[in-house]
Design an enzyme around this catalytic site. Sequence first.
Site, PDB file in Angstrom:
ATOM      1  N   SER A  43     -13.908 -36.525  47.808  1.00 33.96           N
ATOM      2  CA  SER A  43     -12.768 -36.688  46.910  1.00 33.96           C
ATOM      3  C   SER A  43     -12.300 -38.124  46.772  1.00 33.96           C
ATOM      4  O   SER A  43     -11.677 -38.486  45.772  1.00 33.96           O
ATOM      5  CB  SER A  43     -11.593 -35.819  47.386  1.00 33.96           C
ATOM      6  OG  SER A  43     -11.323 -36.044  48.757  1.00 33.96           O
ATOM      7  N   HIS A 270      -4.571 -39.159  48.932  1.00 34.49           N
ATOM      8  CA  HIS A 270      -5.815 -39.566  48.287  1.00 34.49           C
ATOM      9  C   HIS A 270      -5.552 -40.821  47.462  1.00 34.49           C
ATOM     10  O   HIS A 270      -4.407 -41.114  47.109  1.00 34.49           O
ATOM     11  CB  HIS A 270      -6.349 -38.458  47.366  1.00 34.49           C
ATOM     12  CG  HIS A 270      -7.116 -37.404  48.093  1.00 34.49           C
ATOM     13  ND1 HIS A 270      -6.516 -36.478  48.910  1.00 34.49           N
ATOM     14  CD2 HIS A 270      -8.455 -37.140  48.146  1.00 34.49           C
ATOM     15  CE1 HIS A 270      -7.440 -35.682  49.422  1.00 34.49           C
ATOM     16  NE2 HIS A 270      -8.633 -36.067  48.971  1.00 34.49           N
TER      17      HIS A 270
END
Length: 290
Positions: A43, A270
Site C-alpha cells: 500500500s 499511510h
Amino acid sequence: MPLHALRRLLTAASAAAGALALGLTTAPAQATTPLNYAALGDSYSAASGVLPVDVTSPLCLRSTANYPHVIAARTAARLTDVTCGAAQTKDFTEAQYPGVAPQADAVTADTDLVTLTIGGNDNGTFINAIVACGTAGVLSGGHGSPCKDRYGTSFDDQIDATTYPALKSALRSVRAKAPHARVAVLGYPWITPATADPSCFVRLPVATGDVPYLHALQAHLDTVVRRAAEETGATYVDFAEASAGHDACQPVGTRWIEPLLFGQNVVPVHPNALGERRMAEHTLGALGLG
C-alpha cells in the site's frame, strides 16, 4: 599553382565545409527508447487512500498519484503498475486476490526498471504494532510504555525469523524474471518521530514511551529490507534522513504520512499525495533518473 586553380580549390573546400556543418546541425536526434518499468509492492507503493483511485484494480486500492506514476511521468517510462494494498512478499509469486495475478508476473526479460516497497505487512508488523500500541496508549492515557512493556522484542523477532528470508525470496523471484533490470527497493518513511511528542497523542494515540519504541521497530524493519536488497543485488533507497520531520505527528503540508485520527486520507497511517511525490523524487535522485 595558377591563381584560377587555387580559387576553384578554395571554393570547393568552402562548399564541403558548409555541407558538413549543415549535416551536423540538421541531422535528426536519435530517439531514446523509453524504460520498461514495472512497479510492485504494498500500500505504500500503491498509495492506498490517495485520490484519484485507479479503477482498473479496485481491490488493490491503488492510486494513479502513487510514486510509480510520478516516476513514470518524470522519466517518460512505460509503466506496468501492479502495486496493491495489503500485499505481502508471498504475493509476488501467488495471487493476492481472485483475478489479481502474482506481482512478479509483471516483470519480464524486457523490464528495465523495477521499484517496490514490501515487508511491512508480513506478520502484520505495521497493523499489529499500530493497533496494539494505540490501544495500550488509550488505556494508559498516553503515559509510560505499555506496548513496549507487553510486547518487548516480539515484533522484531518475527521480522528476523520470517520477514527477512521472505524478502530475499521475493527479490530473487524478481531478479530471476529480469536479470538485467535495475531493481530499487524503497525503505518506509517514518511514521513516528524518534522521540516522544505529547502533542501528537490526539492524532496518533501512542503512549509517550512507546513512540520511540515504534520508531525503533520501523528502523529495524528498514534495516532488514536494506540487507535483503543488498544481498540480492538490488538498490536500497533510504528514507531515514529524507523523511525525518515528515512523520504522522507533523502538520498538514509537512507530514508525508497521515495520522491514525483526524487525517486527510481514507486510509490512515499511510503516505499522502505529498509523501508519494517526495518518495518518487528521492528515488529518482538515488537512481540518477529524471
